[in-house]
Design an enzyme around this catalytic site. Structure first.
Site, PDB file in Angstrom:
ATOM      1  N   LYS A 124      12.438  86.561  50.739  1.00  0.00           N
ATOM      2  CA  LYS A 124      12.910  85.013  50.297  1.00  0.00           C
ATOM      3  C   LYS A 124      11.950  84.254  50.894  1.00  0.00           C
ATOM      4  O   LYS A 124      13.149  84.461  51.781  1.00  0.00           O
ATOM      5  CB  LYS A 124      13.986  84.957  49.684  1.00  0.00           C
ATOM      6  CG  LYS A 124      14.245  85.400  48.038  1.00  0.00           C
ATOM      7  CD  LYS A 124      13.703  84.989  47.405  1.00  0.00           C
ATOM      8  CE  LYS A 124      13.924  83.698  46.998  1.00  0.00           C
ATOM      9  NZ  LYS A 124      15.348  83.466  46.479  1.00  0.00           N
ATOM     10  N   GLU A 131      13.319  70.564  48.903  1.00  0.00           N
ATOM     11  CA  GLU A 131      14.189  71.035  47.712  1.00  0.00           C
ATOM     12  C   GLU A 131      15.417  69.645  48.040  1.00  0.00           C
ATOM     13  O   GLU A 131      15.881  69.089  47.242  1.00  0.00           O
ATOM     14  CB  GLU A 131      14.859  72.053  47.497  1.00  0.00           C
ATOM     15  CG  GLU A 131      14.761  73.160  47.166  1.00  0.00           C
ATOM     16  CD  GLU A 131      15.326  74.934  46.729  1.00  0.00           C
ATOM     17  OE1 GLU A 131      15.575  74.929  46.226  1.00  0.00           O
ATOM     18  OE2 GLU A 131      14.895  75.133  48.075  1.00  0.00           O
ATOM     19  N   SER A 189      16.832  84.085  52.549  1.00  0.00           N
ATOM     20  CA  SER A 189      17.650  85.146  51.984  1.00  0.00           C
ATOM     21  C   SER A 189      19.203  85.468  52.504  1.00  0.00           C
ATOM     22  O   SER A 189      18.365  86.559  52.991  1.00  0.00           O
ATOM     23  CB  SER A 189      17.114  84.936  50.386  1.00  0.00           C
ATOM     24  OG  SER A 189      18.756  85.910  50.029  1.00  0.00           O
ATOM     25  N   LYS A 194      28.039  47.619  53.492  1.00  0.00           N
ATOM     26  CA  LYS A 194      27.215  48.098  54.730  1.00  0.00           C
ATOM     27  C   LYS A 194      26.808  49.706  54.164  1.00  0.00           C
ATOM     28  O   LYS A 194      25.528  50.043  54.697  1.00  0.00           O
ATOM     29  CB  LYS A 194      28.116  48.055  55.817  1.00  0.00           C
ATOM     30  CG  LYS A 194      27.495  46.748  55.935  1.00  0.00           C
ATOM     31  CD  LYS A 194      28.976  46.494  57.155  1.00  0.00           C
ATOM     32  CE  LYS A 194      29.734  45.948  57.037  1.00  0.00           C
ATOM     33  NZ  LYS A 194      29.837  44.854  55.603  1.00  0.00           N
ATOM     34  N   TYR A 196      32.267  34.166  49.835  1.00  0.00           N
ATOM     35  CA  TYR A 196      32.495  35.456  49.918  1.00  0.00           C
ATOM     36  C   TYR A 196      33.717  35.586  49.836  1.00  0.00           C
ATOM     37  O   TYR A 196      34.725  35.833  49.188  1.00  0.00           O
ATOM     38  CB  TYR A 196      32.797  35.801  51.888  1.00  0.00           C
ATOM     39  CG  TYR A 196      33.051  36.576  51.818  1.00  0.00           C
ATOM     40  CD1 TYR A 196      32.254  37.687  52.474  1.00  0.00           C
ATOM     41  CD2 TYR A 196      34.385  37.204  52.151  1.00  0.00           C
ATOM     42  CE1 TYR A 196      31.911  39.034  53.097  1.00  0.00           C
ATOM     43  CE2 TYR A 196      34.725  38.560  52.972  1.00  0.00           C
ATOM     44  CZ  TYR A 196      34.009  39.238  53.469  1.00  0.00           C
ATOM     45  OH  TYR A 196      34.101  40.340  54.170  1.00  0.00           O
ATOM     46  N   HIS A 243       0.642  67.371  31.616  1.00  0.00           N
ATOM     47  CA  HIS A 243       1.737  68.276  31.659  1.00  0.00           C
ATOM     48  C   HIS A 243       2.217  69.050  31.817  1.00  0.00           C
ATOM     49  O   HIS A 243       2.395  70.135  31.158  1.00  0.00           O
ATOM     50  CB  HIS A 243       1.737  68.282  29.805  1.00  0.00           C
ATOM     51  CG  HIS A 243       0.940  66.922  28.552  1.00  0.00           C
ATOM     52  ND1 HIS A 243       1.951  66.081  28.135  1.00  0.00           N
ATOM     53  CD2 HIS A 243      -0.324  66.693  28.858  1.00  0.00           C
ATOM     54  CE1 HIS A 243       1.156  65.212  27.515  1.00  0.00           C
ATOM     55  NE2 HIS A 243       0.089  65.105  27.525  1.00  0.00           N
ATOM     56  N   ASN A 277      12.075  80.663  51.428  1.00  0.00           N
ATOM     57  CA  ASN A 277      13.538  79.468  50.123  1.00  0.00           C
ATOM     58  C   ASN A 277      12.758  78.038  50.527  1.00  0.00           C
ATOM     59  O   ASN A 277      12.829  77.641  52.246  1.00  0.00           O
ATOM     60  CB  ASN A 277      14.455  78.886  50.256  1.00  0.00           C
ATOM     61  CG  ASN A 277      14.956  80.858  49.492  1.00  0.00           C
ATOM     62  OD1 ASN A 277      14.521  81.347  48.667  1.00  0.00           O
ATOM     63  ND2 ASN A 277      15.841  81.344  49.828  1.00  0.00           N
ATOM     64  N   GLN A 332      31.894  43.593  52.013  1.00  0.00           N
ATOM     65  CA  GLN A 332      32.352  44.655  53.200  1.00  0.00           C
ATOM     66  C   GLN A 332      32.135  45.745  52.267  1.00  0.00           C
ATOM     67  O   GLN A 332      31.417  46.462  53.547  1.00  0.00           O
ATOM     68  CB  GLN A 332      33.592  45.014  53.314  1.00  0.00           C
ATOM     69  CG  GLN A 332      34.359  45.570  54.464  1.00  0.00           C
ATOM     70  CD  GLN A 332      35.443  45.508  55.089  1.00  0.00           C
ATOM     71  OE1 GLN A 332      36.000  44.432  55.900  1.00  0.00           O
ATOM     72  NE2 GLN A 332      36.319  46.426  54.312  1.00  0.00           N
TER      73      GLN A 332
HETATM   74  N1  ARG Z   1      34.465  43.017  57.490  1.00  0.00           N
HETATM   75  C1  ARG Z   1      33.851  41.744  56.569  1.00  0.00           C
HETATM   76  C2  ARG Z   1      32.734  42.673  56.196  1.00  0.00           C
HETATM   77  O1  ARG Z   1      32.453  43.438  56.962  1.00  0.00           O
HETATM   78  C3  ARG Z   1      33.604  40.889  58.122  1.00  0.00           C
HETATM   79  C4  ARG Z   1      33.866  39.208  56.918  1.00  0.00           C
HETATM   80  C5  ARG Z   1      35.134  39.120  56.887  1.00  0.00           C
HETATM   81  N2  ARG Z   1      35.098  38.270  56.883  1.00  0.00           N
HETATM   82  C6  ARG Z   1      36.565  37.236  56.096  1.00  0.00           C
HETATM   83  N3  ARG Z   1      37.076  36.473  55.767  1.00  0.00           N
HETATM   84  N4  ARG Z   1      38.048  38.790  55.840  1.00  0.00           N
HETATM   85  O2  ARG Z   1      32.540  42.145  55.195  1.00  0.00           O
END
Ligand code: ARG
Length: 442
Positions: free
Chosen positions: A267, A274, A261, A309, A301, A140, A269, A306
């Site tokens: 200071k 952080e 600071s 990523k 798909y 605590h 920091n 997309q």
């Molecule tokens: N740029 C697309 C992605 O990152 C690649 C695959 C695209 N496929 C398609 N059938 N349009 O997912």
């Protein structure tokens, strides 16, 4: 449309994996007689030249070509002509992108794993150095019992070991090759999926073509493991912030990891700590982001995928930075031993030792010993002294059978030395655990 559709702005990071995948695919197409050996040789040379262009920074990425896959393929055709047009036989960008991201993430996990090990080593080294140095242990965030600083640091080594194991588990499951699933249904060409899987270091081809192009579990698992790791880093970061604040005064961070600071010259920091604490936000956000993208997405798909990523890239980058900063801070921090020792003994932190003495020496039931100790703490508190400063007569007012030997358990050193149970904070335990980790990590 061009702007919302293009992914080249971020998926250019997959260029190495894209070329690696294309080389494996072309070799397989030649081995199975789907393309000629001459075409394969031309593709190989063309892709090597493109790799050199990208490496040299002379490759012109074209947003009109949407993504890294089309950019590289278009450039290949521009360089080698007809043979380049044969590369996309028996594949689709759908299996291609799934393959590339798995390859990329596999490397990223390996890099992060190496960085986690470096942080664990730093923690284990500092734990060995401070295996016997007391600090207050909290529950605590109230003084609870004395512990050693080394023990506290090793708690994080355990967490990080589990983080490594989660990432290793994710890596093991992601290591299947989607290549050859083509758009979604497989292909009529006599491809050899085992050959491309082997060439790319995958354990096996994925079993179902629909699953192969639509599954992003591997990325989600990575983000989940990353979010837990980031939560661990944020706890350590928060402790560093607390320990470095003058109210605690447990550690000092050097100028290397603090900032001054602009108006308050005194200071120091702890900005790096952080920021590590705060970066947890974007990592847990990335997990929720991808989970939400996948939720309710019909097979196979969809362009939604997309969006997988950026959260993955950002999380890998952020973790890499946070791990490096944390390793630096752990090696940099200088504990104030005297201050921590003094604090370890304050707040009646050896009250449990007193209760345990009453149980062991006078055979009191623990609950009764707890009550007696509570009265002794109240008495010490009223006189504004530590437990060890109560006279024997004062102690005996609460429990007449208490003897002089009670004072032996009231010191921080005695308390620490007594915590010898497996996993306990006794300096001997901590030194042994730190040494075990040092050997395991070397
Ligand atoms: N740029 C697309 C992605 O990152 C690649 C695959 C695209 N496929 C398609 N059938 N349009 O997912």
């Amino acid at each position: 449309m061009a702007e919302i559709n293009a992914s080249i702005g971020f998926d250019r990071r997959l260029w190495r994996q894209d070329i690696q995948g294309s080389l494996a695919h072309a070799a397989m197409l030649a081995a199975t007689g789907i393309i000629t050996a001459e075409d394969e040789a031309a593709i190989r040379d063309g892709l090597a030249a493109i790799a050199a262009e990208i490496e040299a920074g002379t490759f012109a990425f074209d947003p009109a070509l949407e993504d890294i896959h089309t950019n590289i393929e278009a450039r290949l055709i521009a360089r080698i002509g007809e043979a380049g047009r044969r590369l996309h036989t028996a594949r689709s960008r759908n299996d291609q992108v799934a393959t590339d991201l798995r390859l990329w993430l596999r490397d990223a996990i390996d890099g992060l794993d190496r960085q986690i090990v470096l942080l664990m080593k730093a923690l284990a080294d500092r734990a060995r150095e401070h295996a016997a140095d007391p600090m207050p242990g909290f529950t605590h965030l109230q003084s609870a019992q004395p512990i050693t600083f080394g023990h506290h640091l090793l708690a994080y080594v355990e967490m990080l070991a589990r983080d490594r194991s989660r990432l290793a588990d994710c890596r093991r499951r992601l290591n299947e090759s989607p290549l050859g699933a083509a758009a979604l249904a497989g292909t009529a060409f006599p491809i050899d999926r085992a050959m491309t899987a082997r060439a790319l270091g995958f354990d096996r081809p994925s079993a179902n073509s629909l699953d192969a192009v639509s599954d992003r579990d591997f990325a989600l698992e990575f983000l989940a493991a990353a979010a837990i790791l980031a939560a661990h880093l944020s706890r350590l970061a928060e402790e560093i912030v607390l320990w470095a604040s003058p109210g605690f005064g447990f550690i000092r961070l050097s100028d290397a990891f603090t900032t001054g600071s602009s108006i308050m010259p005194q200071k120091r920091n702890p900005d790096a700590a952080e920021l590590v604490r705060a970066k947890t936000g974007r990592i847990s956000g990335a997990f929720v982001c991808l989970l939400t993208v996948l939720k309710g997405l019909p097979l196979a798909y969809g362009k939604d995928l997309q969006e997988d990523k950026e959260p993955v890239f950002d999380t890998a980058d952020t973790l890499s930075l946070a791990l490096a900063a944390m390793e630096g801070m752990i090696r940099d921090l200088a504990p104030d031993r005297a201050r921590m020792n003094a604090m370890a003994g304050s707040g009646f932190s050896t009250a449990t030792d007193l209760a345990d003495w009453l149980v062991r020496t006078l055979n009191l039931p623990f609950r009764t010993a707890h009550h007696v100790t509570g009265r002794l703490v109240a008495k010490a508190e009223a006189r504004d002294v530590a437990l060890a400063d109560l006279t024997l007569a004062e102690m005996q007012e609460e429990e007449p059978r208490i003897t002089e030997s009670v004072y032996e358990v009231l010191s921080v050193a005695a308390s620490l030395a007594s915590r010898r149970s497996e996993g306990g904070t006794a300096p001997a335990n901590v030194a042994a655990a730190a040494e075990r980790w040092r050997l395991a990590l070397s």
